[in-house]
Every structure is written in C-alpha cells, then in structure tokens.
Write an enzyme that holds these catalytic residues in place. Structure first.
Site, PDB file in Angstrom:
ATOM      1  N   TYR A   1      17.086  74.589  -4.829  1.00  0.00           N
ATOM      2  CA  TYR A   1      15.767  73.976  -5.137  1.00  0.00           C
ATOM      3  C   TYR A   1      15.119  73.487  -3.837  1.00  0.00           C
ATOM      4  O   TYR A   1      13.979  73.840  -3.529  1.00  0.00           O
ATOM      5  CB  TYR A   1      15.925  72.813  -6.110  1.00  0.00           C
TER       6      TYR A   1
ATOM      7  N   SER B   1       8.415  68.535  -1.250  1.00  0.00           N
ATOM      8  CA  SER B   1       9.319  67.434  -1.599  1.00  0.00           C
ATOM      9  C   SER B   1      10.012  66.880  -0.368  1.00  0.00           C
ATOM     10  O   SER B   1      10.265  67.606   0.596  1.00  0.00           O
ATOM     11  CB  SER B   1      10.380  67.961  -2.581  1.00  0.00           C
TER      12      SER B   1
ATOM     13  N   LYS C   1      11.630  74.809  -1.424  1.00  0.00           N
ATOM     14  CA  LYS C   1      10.515  74.004  -0.894  1.00  0.00           C
ATOM     15  C   LYS C   1      10.361  74.265   0.611  1.00  0.00           C
ATOM     16  O   LYS C   1       9.261  74.404   1.127  1.00  0.00           O
ATOM     17  CB  LYS C   1      10.752  72.513  -1.165  1.00  0.00           C
TER      18      LYS C   1
HETATM   19  C1  WQD Z   1      17.613  59.025  -7.696  1.00  0.00           C
HETATM   20  C2  WQD Z   1      18.808  58.125  -7.450  1.00  0.00           C
HETATM   21  C3  WQD Z   1      20.920  59.177  -7.895  1.00  0.00           C
HETATM   22  C4  WQD Z   1      20.399  59.650 -12.188  1.00  0.00           C
HETATM   23  C5  WQD Z   1      15.379  64.614  -6.987  1.00  0.00           C
HETATM   24  C6  WQD Z   1      14.899  65.791  -6.186  1.00  0.00           C
HETATM   25  C7  WQD Z   1      13.499  65.524  -5.679  1.00  0.00           C
HETATM   26  C8  WQD Z   1      12.621  65.270  -6.864  1.00  0.00           C
HETATM   27  C9  WQD Z   1      13.137  64.025  -7.609  1.00  0.00           C
HETATM   28  C10 WQD Z   1      11.514  66.959  -8.148  1.00  0.00           C
HETATM   29  C11 WQD Z   1      19.953  58.856  -6.770  1.00  0.00           C
HETATM   30  C12 WQD Z   1      20.674  58.020  -8.850  1.00  0.00           C
HETATM   31  C13 WQD Z   1      20.186  59.354 -10.853  1.00  0.00           C
HETATM   32  C14 WQD Z   1      21.392  58.943 -12.910  1.00  0.00           C
HETATM   33  C15 WQD Z   1      21.907  57.680 -10.950  1.00  0.00           C
HETATM   34  N1  WQD Z   1      12.626  66.401  -7.707  1.00  0.00           N
HETATM   35  N2  WQD Z   1      20.925  58.374 -10.257  1.00  0.00           N
HETATM   36  N3  WQD Z   1      22.114  57.976 -12.259  1.00  0.00           N
HETATM   37  O1  WQD Z   1      17.956  63.063  -6.537  1.00  0.00           O
HETATM   38  O2  WQD Z   1      16.476  61.369  -5.323  1.00  0.00           O
HETATM   39  O3  WQD Z   1      15.477  63.495  -6.147  1.00  0.00           O
HETATM   40  O4  WQD Z   1      14.483  64.324  -8.037  1.00  0.00           O
HETATM   41  O5  WQD Z   1      10.380  66.651  -7.946  1.00  0.00           O
HETATM   42  O6  WQD Z   1      13.025  66.648  -4.990  1.00  0.00           O
HETATM   43  O7  WQD Z   1      15.737  65.942  -5.063  1.00  0.00           O
HETATM   44  O8  WQD Z   1      16.160  61.775  -7.771  1.00  0.00           O
HETATM   45  O9  WQD Z   1      16.141  60.504  -9.879  1.00  0.00           O
HETATM   46  O10 WQD Z   1      17.866  62.336  -9.579  1.00  0.00           O
HETATM   47  O11 WQD Z   1      18.104  60.214  -8.316  1.00  0.00           O
HETATM   48  O12 WQD Z   1      22.565  56.796 -10.369  1.00  0.00           O
HETATM   49  O13 WQD Z   1      21.651  59.182 -14.142  1.00  0.00           O
HETATM   50  O14 WQD Z   1      19.314  57.700  -8.714  1.00  0.00           O
HETATM   51  O15 WQD Z   1      22.272  59.166  -7.449  1.00  0.00           O
HETATM   52  O16 WQD Z   1      20.575  57.938  -5.889  1.00  0.00           O
HETATM   53  P1  WQD Z   1      16.643  62.398  -6.381  1.00  0.00           P
HETATM   54  P2  WQD Z   1      17.068  61.244  -8.990  1.00  0.00           P
END
Ligand code: WQD
Length: 338
Positions: A150, A125, A154
């Site tokens: 997590y 990741s 990785k």
């Molecule tokens: C994306 C953006 C949030 C939810 C994580 C892991 C990565 C992979 C994908 C597994 C961020 C914003 C999110 C919400 C929001 N995991 N957000 N409201 O954190 O970039 O990555 O998930 O494969 O390894 O680190 O993904 O989708 O959680 O967030 O505003 O209800 O959306 O702040 O900026 P992230 P995400």
C-alpha cells in the site's frame, strides 16, 4: 467547469465533495462502490442541497476511463481518491493494490495529458516517509523503503506523477500526504463507514465505545515514547477536505510555483494511542475497555507533520483539536448505530 472526484463516495472523498460544492464548484463523482455506497450521495445532498453527478465506473477498465473522458470533455480538475488503502490487505494481496492503485492512476493521467490544461490532486500518505528520522516530518524528509505494498503504491504514484509533469507542462499536480484522517462531518450526514473489522484506531475505538466490539487491543505499550504507545497526527477529515479545495484552486488559478508540488496535511501535533483513548473517554463520557497487547507488525513509533509549508504556501491550517475530531467521530458512530 467540472471537477472530477474519483472515489468521491468514500470517507475523505465525500467530505471533499461537500467542501467543493460549498465553494460553488460543479462536481462529478466516479466510484466503483467497492468500499462505499450510493447512499452517501443522500448524505452529501442533505448537507449542501446539491446532488453531484455520479457514475459507477471501474477505473481498472482502460476503455471505461477513455469513454468517460470522451463524454465529459469539460473536466478541468481531478481529485483522485480512488484506491485500496488497507495496509494489511496489501501485504496479502499486492497485485490487487498495484493494479488498483497504479493502473488506474496511469489511465487518468493519460487522459489529462491530452488536455490543453489540467489540474490534478493526488491522495498520498505520510506512509511514504516510513519511520522518519526527525519529528515533525517535513516534505523534504527522505522517502524510505515502503513497509507495505500500500505504502509502495503511494511512493510509486508520486513518482509517476512527477515524471509525467516533467514532460507535460500542461499538467499541474499536487500530492497531498495525509497523516491520520479521522472524524466525521459535524452534521453526522456523512462519516467513515469501515467494512468489517476496522483496521484503523479511531473507528475501532468508537465501535468499542458503542458496544459493537468487546475490547480495543492497543498494539504495543513498549515503544520509546512517553506512555509507551505509538504517536500519530490525527487530523479531522473536514480540515483535510478543505485543504483539497484550496490545493485545487491553487492549480486552477495558476498560482502554483511548479507543476508538481507536495504538501503534508496534518495538525502538527502528535498524540499517543493512550491519549486518543483518553480523548474518547472525555468526549463520550464513557470508559473504554482496552488492553495493551503485542506490537502490530509494520507499525512505526511516531509520525507527526511539519505543517509550515501548507500553512505558508497554501494558507491552510487544521482547525480542529483531537477532542473535537474525536467528538465528531463518536457522534457519527452513535447516529449510524441508532
Ligand atoms: C494508528 C495507531 C496502531 C488499531 C494507516 C496507514 C495510513 C492511513 C491511515 C489510509 C497505530 C494503533 C490501531 C487498533 C491500535 N491509511 N492501533 N489498535 O497505521 O498510523 O496509518 O492508516 O489513508 O496511510 O498507514 O493508522 O489507525 O491503523 O493506527 O493500537 O485496533 O493506532 O498501532 O499506532 P496507521 P491506524
């Protein structure tokens, strides 16, 4: 020649099984069903007309892993998806993550190291980069102290594979560093099935759009970006799946330059949360109810991939735009909520 896909009933795993079958490879799936369902097998069959062999197995049980490899001696490649992946949960329950994400990896590598030749694809990741100093992020960007257990699993996983490959010339491995996977198969036969309240942005958007959630909370509107919201590289899960097949074939055909390689898998384009919302509203023709709230602990401002290495060496490039990926996510949401 069989390919083992661990976690093959999960989101990215199931889409990769479809692409492996499309290339005529025989697939065997191991899954513990902790975050997936056997019904996904029907979805795969509906798309490819081939039902993969499936064995429910807990990879945390060393003896079960040993018995599996004794029974299936003709496995030439493994794509290892099986892992826990919720960032927040990993902070609350680190030992669950170290046991499930590291212990299982060690057991599989021990079995593969006994073979005359083995190919191994690791689901890594972009989390390993933390907040990278430069965009787009290249594979030689420094790995930073993980923001969560997590992310740490990785990083540690990559180190375990690298150390093992150094002393095991018969083992050939590639770590694929995903950016933000999203969307669903265009057939809407398989897609993302988050259990409970989605942690990730896109399933939360589509569940809000379908009326399952009242309102999307946008975590932070005061980041140093154009519109104040975080930037990510959202990649269609089918593009991601195709990259896994290409990477595995590279190893099976002995085309790898080194017996441990690392590739970013992203589109190379960064999109903000507000741009993702706009994309949803465009493809769904619905207004999304959202509110900008405080930042989420542990979030980084921006991450998007340099895709040069994957383009030039794997000959792979993501084909779908954000809108196309978002449309597939929405079509899937509409289908499963019917
Ligand atoms: C994306 C953006 C949030 C939810 C994580 C892991 C990565 C992979 C994908 C597994 C961020 C914003 C999110 C919400 C929001 N995991 N957000 N409201 O954190 O970039 O990555 O998930 O494969 O390894 O680190 O993904 O989708 O959680 O967030 O505003 O209800 O959306 O702040 O900026 P992230 P995400």
């Amino acid at each position: 020649m069989k390919v083992l896909v661990t976690g093959g009933l999960g989101f990215i795993g199931s889409h990769t099984v479809v692409e492996l079958q499309n290339k005529g490879l025989e697939v065997i799936i191991i899954d513990d069903l902790s975050n997936s369902s056997e019904k996904v097998l029907d979805g795969i069959f509906a798309i490819t007309g081939k039902k993969p062999i499936f064995e429910k197995l807990d990879l945390k049980e060393k003896s079960e892993v040993e018995d599996f490899f004794k029974k299936h001696t003709d496995i030439s490649g493994v794509i290892h998806f099986a892992a826990s992946k919720a960032v927040g949960e990993s902070v609350e329950n680190p030992l669950l993550y170290y046991e499930n994400n590291i212990g299982t990896l060690v057991y599989i590598l021990k079995e593969l190291s006994k073979k005359d030749k083995a190919s191994f694809i690791f689901s890594s990741s972009c989390t390993v980069y933390g907040q990278a100093d430069k965009m787009p992020i290249t594979e030689d960007a420094p790995v930073k102290t993980a923001e969560s257990p997590y992310g740490n699993t990785k990083q540690i996983g990559e180190e375990i594979i690298s150390d093992t490959c150094k002393v095991t010339p018969s083992l050939n491995a590639i770590a694929l560093r995903y950016f933000n996977p999203m969307g669903a198969h265009p057939s809407t036969e398989i897609g993302e099935l988050p259990i409970g309240v989605p942690q990730n942005l896109v399933p939360y958007i589509t569940q809000t759009g379908i009326g399952m959630r009242e309102q999307l909370s946008v975590f932070g509107g005061d980041y140093p970006t154009e519109d104040g919201t975080c930037i990510r590289d959202y990649i269609h899960v089918v593009d991601l799946a195709k990259a896994h097949v290409i990477a595995l074939q590279r190893l099976l055909e002995g085309k790898n330059d080194d017996n441990y390689e690392v590739f970013n898998l992203g589109t190379g384009t960064g999109s903000s949360v507000l741009e993702a919302i706009k994309s949803f509203e465009k493809v769904s023709e619905k207004k999304l109810n959202y509110k900008i709230v405080d930042r989420r602990a542990g979030d980084i401002t921006a991450a998007y991939a340099s895709t040069d290495k994957a383009n030039n060496i794997l000959g792979w490039k993501a084909a779908s735009t954000l809108d196309e990926a978002m449309k597939s996510a929405w079509d899937w949401e509409v289908k499963i909520r019917k």
